[in-house]
Design a protein around this motif. Structure first.
Motif, mmCIF file in Angstrom:
data_model
loop_
_atom_site.group_PDB
_atom_site.id
_atom_site.type_symbol
_atom_site.label_atom_id
_atom_site.label_comp_id
_atom_site.label_asym_id
_atom_site.label_seq_id
_atom_site.Cartn_x
_atom_site.Cartn_y
_atom_site.Cartn_z
ATOM 1 N N HIS A 81 0.845 -1.475 -0.173
ATOM 2 C CA HIS A 81 0.071 -0.169 0.249
ATOM 3 C C HIS A 81 0.662 1.441 -0.044
ATOM 4 O O HIS A 81 1.765 1.328 0.765
ATOM 5 N N GLY A 82 1.071 1.810 -0.886
ATOM 6 C CA GLY A 82 1.236 3.479 -0.993
ATOM 7 C C GLY A 82 3.100 3.570 -1.812
ATOM 8 O O GLY A 82 3.582 1.752 -1.773
ATOM 9 N N GLY A 83 3.039 4.059 -2.490
ATOM 10 C CA GLY A 83 4.669 3.730 -3.447
ATOM 11 C C GLY A 83 6.060 3.926 -2.140
ATOM 12 O O GLY A 83 5.910 3.649 -1.002
ATOM 13 N N VAL A 84 7.665 3.905 -2.493
ATOM 14 C CA VAL A 84 8.609 3.376 -2.323
ATOM 15 C C VAL A 84 9.085 5.140 -1.732
ATOM 16 O O VAL A 84 9.897 5.599 -3.250
ATOM 17 N N THR A 85 8.152 5.128 -0.639
ATOM 18 C CA THR A 85 8.907 6.170 0.015
ATOM 19 C C THR A 85 9.812 6.540 1.191
ATOM 20 O O THR A 85 9.251 5.620 1.674
ATOM 21 N N ASP A 86 10.353 7.590 1.141
ATOM 22 C CA ASP A 86 10.837 7.365 3.036
ATOM 23 C C ASP A 86 9.430 7.579 4.397
ATOM 24 O O ASP A 86 9.041 6.997 4.827
ATOM 25 N N GLN A 87 8.670 8.261 3.896
ATOM 26 C CA GLN A 87 7.248 7.852 4.434
ATOM 27 C C GLN A 87 6.787 7.256 4.389
ATOM 28 O O GLN A 87 6.258 6.471 5.913
ATOM 29 N N ASN A 88 6.278 6.426 3.369
ATOM 30 C CA ASN A 88 5.745 5.395 3.439
ATOM 31 C C ASN A 88 6.691 4.344 3.915
ATOM 32 O O ASN A 88 6.059 2.942 4.788
ATOM 33 N N ALA A 89 7.985 4.133 4.422
ATOM 34 C CA ALA A 89 9.002 3.187 4.953
ATOM 35 C C ALA A 89 8.371 3.016 6.459
ATOM 36 O O ALA A 89 7.863 3.758 6.996
ATOM 37 N N HIS A 90 8.790 1.649 7.011
ATOM 38 C CA HIS A 90 8.125 1.550 8.672
ATOM 39 C C HIS A 90 9.387 2.093 8.870
ATOM 40 O O HIS A 90 10.757 1.769 9.066
ATOM 41 N N PRO A 91 10.081 1.730 10.482
ATOM 42 C CA PRO A 91 8.482 2.262 11.396
ATOM 43 C C PRO A 91 7.702 3.254 11.087
ATOM 44 O O PRO A 91 8.319 4.849 10.913
ATOM 45 N N HIS A 92 6.686 3.195 11.585
ATOM 46 C CA HIS A 92 5.538 4.320 11.767
ATOM 47 C C HIS A 92 5.252 4.837 13.008
ATOM 48 O O HIS A 92 5.059 3.768 13.914
ATOM 49 N N THR A 93 5.350 6.374 13.202
ATOM 50 C CA THR A 93 5.111 6.211 14.750
ATOM 51 C C THR A 93 3.842 7.333 15.382
ATOM 52 O O THR A 93 3.568 8.590 14.524
ATOM 53 N N THR A 94 3.125 7.491 15.813
ATOM 54 C CA THR A 94 2.089 8.875 16.590
ATOM 55 C C THR A 94 2.405 8.525 17.670
ATOM 56 O O THR A 94 2.376 7.247 18.387
ATOM 57 N N GLY A 95 2.161 9.975 18.498
ATOM 58 C CA GLY A 95 2.043 9.721 20.305
ATOM 59 C C GLY A 95 2.896 9.182 20.842
ATOM 60 O O GLY A 95 4.332 8.306 20.437
ATOM 61 N N ARG A 96 2.523 7.755 21.898
ATOM 62 C CA ARG A 96 3.410 7.236 21.708
ATOM 63 C C ARG A 96 3.676 5.923 21.519
ATOM 64 O O ARG A 96 4.637 5.074 22.267
ATOM 65 N N VAL A 97 3.423 5.823 20.156
ATOM 66 C CA VAL A 97 3.000 3.779 19.482
ATOM 67 C C VAL A 97 4.047 4.597 19.234
ATOM 68 O O VAL A 97 3.711 5.219 17.827
ATOM 69 N N THR A 98 4.427 3.046 18.224
ATOM 70 C CA THR A 98 5.295 3.347 17.233
ATOM 71 C C THR A 98 5.772 1.391 16.712
ATOM 72 O O THR A 98 5.284 0.792 17.271
ATOM 73 N N LEU A 99 4.886 1.910 15.136
ATOM 74 C CA LEU A 99 5.119 0.043 14.888
ATOM 75 C C LEU A 99 5.623 -0.278 13.529
ATOM 76 O O LEU A 99 5.939 1.131 12.880
ATOM 77 N N ILE A 100 5.782 -2.007 13.541
ATOM 78 C CA ILE A 100 5.970 -2.281 12.328
ATOM 79 C C ILE A 100 5.462 -3.150 11.393
ATOM 80 O O ILE A 100 4.455 -3.794 12.727
#
Ligand code: F6R
Length: 610
Positions: A81-100
């Protein structure tokens, strides 16, 4: 199929995780990233670095960063889902949670709407939506277990998640559904990963994380609890494989691994496109007008993808009653094809880079046809240049011979056929969802075929000694034969011809001698008796016949030498179990001959020359 790793212990987490990511890179990658829990910066505890490109790029970018951390997670991405960009790379983070995340969230659009996420998302990924849901419930409950349990009750799809909560130092929370996770504990800490390769430098004792079970890693060990809060004891396993065989998931070749991945690949390709049981391409932005307005369908592809197209043609013509033509791309380019703006052109390619297919597509576009590509590799040229793209979610196909890509191309064609039938009024809602239900039911059917390989091995023993072989069938069974013969030729170097069973007597039957192997496919009820008559003709001339039918057909030794049975499913869907059988026959023949199954001579995975 992304690669995932999590580590918490006494070692330098950055090094453990980057080393692990390198081991996981063979799973396919387009980006990589890590998140580390800093020990010395409690006010800003999470360090993240992620970018498009291989792990070596990430390694280079993080080189100068001294991060005091013994706990972190890392990810190699293979875009879905979503192109090959730095932003779409994991981990994703928001608030106190970071996820792969590895897998596909099916209801992510619905979740964006229900949780009003549209304006806050930073990436284009379904994974970030899952992250936001977990963050939402973590804020609400202030309890990681409750937040995860609640979230996985809402999220639909395949996933393995590794999660850091920034206010819970040293711990990694994990859960999975379908997508794999294995974990183990060493003297230096606890590890979790999408497969064993990343664990092996630290421990050979491991367990497969049971589905729907929350694992919490801390430096001293791993605790498991189910969604009701009961403690779970993992079933410990010991790996005595070498690293190379682990990359192949314990299979001797990627081809066999990929054959076995077909149930998961089918599930991942079909499920996200089903809404209320009906195919739905709103995520892909494919408008129904495309299906309503076309007068005919033209399919362009090469090799195995072309043979998937042949099956697609039969299914579409049968259901839609409009002309469907299938073109070998290298021929199509020089044919001055009869297509126009009333033609819907379906372009099929695993790699998305096959030059003939790409150029054929451009010709179709020039003539005004609208194009939908069915592609496995995200962001590839054909995917980018077609008007619309329907990605198959098979994960990377490493073996040169195409196997799982073929079955998911078929799955995509069945989805398209069904949507077209629905919007053109050929199927009502009930009929369309009954059709898709039957397609979904092939997933367990394939699993069943994969469990019993004895018959296919038996056929391969005969094939290994042959110079020539024939694959015969009528109507859809003939389309399946083409792919079966190609598989055998390309990896075992046994010359194989696919023939319409009724056509043999017009010349080719002269080649049948005592012992010539013939694989006859007779799964189509309407012409079953006719096919069996043709099988008798070759048997009478000494052929060694392997006959594939549905369960329950009485066939004696005057008809065949080996009888392989598929479960009794409707004619339109028999291609799936038959394809798996034919792949296994080819595989065991090549392996039995001691050939390089994954890299057959003269062949390349991506054919970018004319
Ligand atoms: C056969 C095989 C090839 C490809 C063909 C098209 O096992 O892999 O016949 O199907 O070269 O490749 P894609 O699908 O990448 O366009």
């Amino acid at each position: 199929m992304c690669g995932i790793i999590g580590y918490t212990g006494t070692l330098d987490a950055k090094k453990v995780i980057i080393d692990g990511l390198k081991e996981l890179e063979y799973r396919g990658y387009d980006s990589a990233g890590i998140a580390l829990m800093r020990k010395d910066q409690p006010e800003d505890p999470i360090y993240i670095m992620k970018e498009a490109g291989p792990v070596s790029v990430l390694e280079e970018s993080t080189k100068g960063d001294e991060v005091a951390s013994t706990c972190g997670i890392g990810h190699t991405r293979w875009a879905t889902h979503g192109g090959v960009t730095d932003q779409n790379a994991h981990p994703h983070t928001t608030g106190r949670v970071t996820l792969i995340h590895n897998g596909i969230i099916e209801n992510y659009r619905e979740l964006i709407n229900s949780y009003n996420l549209e304006d806050s998302l930073i990436s284009e990924t379904d994974s970030e939506v899952a992250l936001r849901i977990i963050d939402y419930y973590y804020n609400k409950y202030q309890d990681p277990y409750r937040a995860i349990k609640k979230s996985v009750g809402i999220i639909r799809g395949s996933y393995s998640f590794c999660i850091l909560f920034s206010n819970i130092p040293g711990k990694i929370f994990c859960i999975r559904n379908v997508s794999p996770l294995v974990a183990g504990v060493s003297e230096k800490g606890s590890l979790i990963a999408s497969d064993l390769t990343a664990l092996l430098p630290y421990t050979r004792d491991y367990f497969v994380l049971p589905e729907h079970t929350i694992a919490v890693l801390d430096p001293d060990g791993i605790t498991l609890q189910d969604l009701e809060g009961n403690e779970v004891q993992p079933e410990m396993l010991h790996a005595d494989w070498d690293v190379e065989s682990v990359k192949k998931g314990g299979y001797p070749h990627f081809m066999l691994k990929e054959i076995n991945e077909q149930p998961e690949a089918m599930h991942n390709t079909l499920k996200p496109r089903l809404q209320d049981g009906l195919p739905d391409f709103s995520e892909e932005g494919i408008p129904d007008s495309l299906f309503q307005d076309c007068r005919e369908v033209c399919i362009i592809a090469c090799g195995t993808a072309n043979y998937a197209g042949m099956v697609g043609k039969s299914i579409m013509e049968l259901i839609l009653r409009i002309p469907v033509s299938v073109h070998i791309a290298s021929e199509f380019r020089y044919e001055d094809p009869l297509i126009d703006d009333k033609t819907l052109c379906i372009v099929i390619s695993q790699s998305g880079e096959t030059i003939d297919t790409l150029e054929g597509m451009k010709i179709a576009m020039k003539k005004g046809a609208k194009t939908i590509s069915i592609v496995n590799v995200k962001g590839s040229t054909i995917a980018r240049e077609s008007d619309y793209v329907l990605y198959t979610h098979a994960g990377p196909e490493i073996s040169v011979a195409s196997t799982k890509a073929y079955t998911v191309q078929l799955a995509a064609l069945y989805l398209l056929a069904c949507r077209m039938a629905y919007v053109r009024g050929v199927y009502d809602k009930e009929q369309a969802s009954a059709f898709m239900n039957e397609v979904l039911m092939v997933v367990p059917v394939i699993t069943e075929v994969l469990k019993n390989i004895v018959g296919m091995k038996h056929v391969s023993e005969k094939m290994m000694k042959a110079k020539d072989a024939f694959y015969i069938g009528r109507s859809l069974d003939y389309a399946f034969s083409l792919e079966g013969a190609l598989k055998l030729k390309e990896i075992s170097y046994v010359h194989a011809e696919a023939y319409p069973a009724g056509e043999l007597k017009h010349g080719t039957i002269a080649l049948i001698e005592n012992g010539t192997p013939v694989v006859a496919i007779a799964t189509q009820e309407k012409i079953y008796e006719k096919t069996i008559s043709n099988v008798r003709e070759v048997k009478a001339r000494g052929a060694f016949v392997t006959l594939i039918t549905k369960k329950g057909k009485e066939v004696g030794p005057e008809v065949c030498d080996i009888h392989l049975e598929i479960p009794d499913i409707a004619d339109q869907f028999t291609v799936f179990p038959v394809a798996v059988m034919l792949q296994l026959i080819a595989y065991y023949t090549a392996d039995g001959k001691g050939l390089d199954v994954d890299k057959p001579r003269n062949l390349a995975k991506s054919v970018t020359v004319e």
